[in-house]
Design a protein around this motif. Structure first.
Motif, mmCIF file in Angstrom:
data_model
loop_
_atom_site.group_PDB
_atom_site.id
_atom_site.type_symbol
_atom_site.label_atom_id
_atom_site.label_comp_id
_atom_site.label_asym_id
_atom_site.label_seq_id
_atom_site.Cartn_x
_atom_site.Cartn_y
_atom_site.Cartn_z
ATOM 1 N N UNK A 6 5.587 9.635 4.574
ATOM 2 C CA UNK A 6 4.637 8.903 3.745
ATOM 3 C C UNK A 6 3.212 9.339 4.089
ATOM 4 N N UNK A 7 2.409 9.589 3.079
ATOM 5 C CA UNK A 7 0.995 9.905 3.280
ATOM 6 C C UNK A 7 0.222 8.590 3.350
ATOM 7 N N UNK A 9 -2.823 7.937 3.249
ATOM 8 C CA UNK A 9 -4.010 7.859 2.409
ATOM 9 C C UNK A 9 -3.688 7.492 0.973
ATOM 10 N N UNK A 10 -2.554 7.968 0.472
ATOM 11 C CA UNK A 10 -2.215 7.702 -0.921
ATOM 12 C C UNK A 10 -0.800 8.171 -1.183
ATOM 13 N N UNK A 11 0.130 7.236 -1.278
ATOM 14 C CA UNK A 11 1.519 7.599 -1.538
ATOM 15 C C UNK A 11 2.120 6.562 -2.476
ATOM 16 N N UNK A 12 2.525 6.977 -3.682
ATOM 17 C CA UNK A 12 3.006 6.009 -4.673
ATOM 18 C C UNK A 12 4.327 5.347 -4.295
ATOM 19 N N UNK A 13 4.997 5.845 -3.260
ATOM 20 C CA UNK A 13 6.291 5.261 -2.886
ATOM 21 C C UNK A 13 6.149 3.944 -2.133
ATOM 22 N N UNK A 27 -0.373 -8.368 6.041
ATOM 23 C CA UNK A 27 -0.263 -7.177 5.202
ATOM 24 C C UNK A 27 1.076 -6.529 5.502
ATOM 25 N N UNK A 28 1.735 -6.027 4.451
ATOM 26 C CA UNK A 28 2.977 -5.287 4.682
ATOM 27 C C UNK A 28 3.128 -4.183 3.641
ATOM 28 N N UNK A 29 3.831 -3.149 4.038
ATOM 29 C CA UNK A 29 4.199 -2.073 3.129
ATOM 30 C C UNK A 29 5.530 -2.423 2.494
ATOM 31 N N UNK A 50 0.980 0.825 13.906
ATOM 32 C CA UNK A 50 0.799 0.039 12.704
ATOM 33 C C UNK A 50 2.060 0.166 11.864
ATOM 34 N N UNK A 51 2.102 -0.543 10.763
ATOM 35 C CA UNK A 51 3.256 -0.429 9.869
ATOM 36 C C UNK A 51 3.522 1.016 9.474
ATOM 37 N N UNK A 52 2.459 1.813 9.340
ATOM 38 C CA UNK A 52 2.608 3.203 8.928
ATOM 39 C C UNK A 52 3.207 4.064 10.031
ATOM 40 N N UNK A 53 3.456 3.503 11.193
ATOM 41 C CA UNK A 53 4.153 4.243 12.238
ATOM 42 C C UNK A 53 5.555 4.646 11.833
ATOM 43 N N UNK A 54 6.091 3.982 10.816
ATOM 44 C CA UNK A 54 7.429 4.306 10.299
ATOM 45 C C UNK A 54 7.367 5.293 9.131
ATOM 46 N N UNK A 55 6.259 6.012 9.005
ATOM 47 C CA UNK A 55 6.063 6.881 7.840
ATOM 48 C C UNK A 55 7.122 7.985 7.730
ATOM 49 N N UNK A 56 7.710 8.386 8.870
ATOM 50 C CA UNK A 56 8.749 9.415 8.826
ATOM 51 C C UNK A 56 10.134 8.850 8.511
ATOM 52 N N UNK A 57 10.269 7.546 8.597
ATOM 53 C CA UNK A 57 11.569 6.913 8.349
ATOM 54 C C UNK A 57 11.665 6.313 6.946
ATOM 55 N N UNK A 58 10.537 5.877 6.387
ATOM 56 C CA UNK A 58 10.576 5.175 5.100
ATOM 57 C C UNK A 58 11.209 6.017 3.992
ATOM 58 N N UNK A 59 10.772 7.275 3.766
ATOM 59 C CA UNK A 59 11.402 8.048 2.681
ATOM 60 C C UNK A 59 12.893 8.261 2.902
#
Length: 342
Positions: A6-7, A9-13, A27-29, A50-59
């Protein structure tokens, strides 16, 4: 194949969402697969993440048809950060906001608002500690747990102050330092925050200098000497800095001041066990949560699966494909059935 991440800065997912949970704004993703979802996974981050620490797992988890919910826990990112007083190792005001019981209640309330009668929980660092506690406080809500790096330690009927704990576990000395108030004294500007996070994420100097040690805590004089860590790019690091500017790094270290309040809350949990399937992924080079800390987990969790990755503390970033593969393998067995093509 390149890792799908996940980016920030800007990721539509992912959608940036907000919810009032027990009178605190969170706040939550939120990420939902387009074709409907099999189940919902809550991913809980730790420190200093932060929540974005899971950016490699979300997709990856989206590709398995799971809906993903990643909150910023209290004190982090865009979630509220009630100030404790005094900001030292023995606060008397507001520290209950940073307790496991409070976190469990807030997660349960978010699940209710999202119409989730059952959730799968994944955690890392403090998030790993939290997900075990959610299962103890709300056993009917949690169907499965996976924890990366964080072993399970059961509630106890004997209180041991952190200052006593570190006599046997010197690798937790950094927690005493973080709780003391020195972070608030040193980290006040965006540049301070950037240097501090870079040190925690593994940045090193030309001569191998480090900016953080588990037996010493922050090494302030080295922060300005460190090259950028290889674990995050400049854009991602900049995003983290801006998110931490919202509450300050000092708010996040309140989680290291909560030991006594957690102990008192959990006296009523000492006879409870975790009976749901649990996957524990050990980082074999994790200095803060070394393998020795997970000894005996089999005796506490009857349905335990162990895996390991040859990483330090940031396993979600250091070996994301390996971590994702272990999670998928486990979900195939415990959530989808052995014959699943997951």
């Amino acid at each position: 194949m390149a890792l799908d991440s996940i980016n920030p800065l800007n990721d539509p997912r992912v959608k940036h969402c907000y919810a009032n949970l027990n009178a605190i704004q969170y706040h939550y993703l939120l990420a939902e697969p387009p074709g409907g979802f099999w189940g919902t996974i809550f991913l809980i981050h730790g420190w200093p993440d932060l929540s974005m620490g899971w950016r490699n797992q979300i997709p990856f988890l989206l590709s398995l048809s799971y809906r993903i919910v990643c909150p910023d826990i209290i004190g982090f990112g865009r979630t509220a950060a009630p100030p404790v007083s005094p900001p030292t190792s023995n606060p008397t005001t507001n520290i209950e906001y940073y307790s496991f019981k409070r976190a469990a209640s807030d997660i349960a309330e978010l699940a209710r608002q999202l119409n989730c009668p059952k959730i799968i929980l994944g955690g890392h660092d403090w998030g790993g500690a939290i997900v075990y506690r959610v299962s103890l406080w709300y056993p009917d809500l949690v169907s499965h747990i996976f924890s990366v790096c964080t072993p399970y330690k059961a509630p106890t009927s004997t209180y041991i102050p952190l200052e006593e704990v570190v006599k046997g576990w010197p690798h937790w000395t950094y927690q005493v330092v973080l709780a003391s108030g020195v972070v608030e004294e040193h980290i006040k500007t965006p540049e301070n925050i950037k240097q501090f996070l870079n040190a925690l994420y593994g940045g090193k100097g030309e001569k191998g200098e480090v900016g953080f040690s588990v037996t010493k805590g922050p090494i302030w004089e080295n922060l300005g000497k460190l090259r950028r860590t290889s674990l995050v790019g400049e854009e991602v690091l900049g995003w983290y800095v801006r998110e931490y500017e919202r509450n300050g790094v000092g708010a996040s270290v309140n989680w290291y001041r909560n030991r006594e309040v957690n102990f008192k809350d959990e006296l009523q949990l000492t006879k409870k066990t975790i009976n749901v399937p649990v996957l524990f992924i050990q980082g074999t080079r994790d200095e803060a949560l070394p393998p020795s800390m997970s000894e005996g987990m089999e005796g506490l969790i009857p349905n335990l699966t162990r895996r390991e990755v040859k990483t330090g503390h940031w396993a979600l970033w250091e070996a994301p494909e390996k971590v994702n593969g272990f999670i998928a393998e486990w979900l195939r067995k415990v959530d989808r059935g052995e014959k699943s093509n997951l």
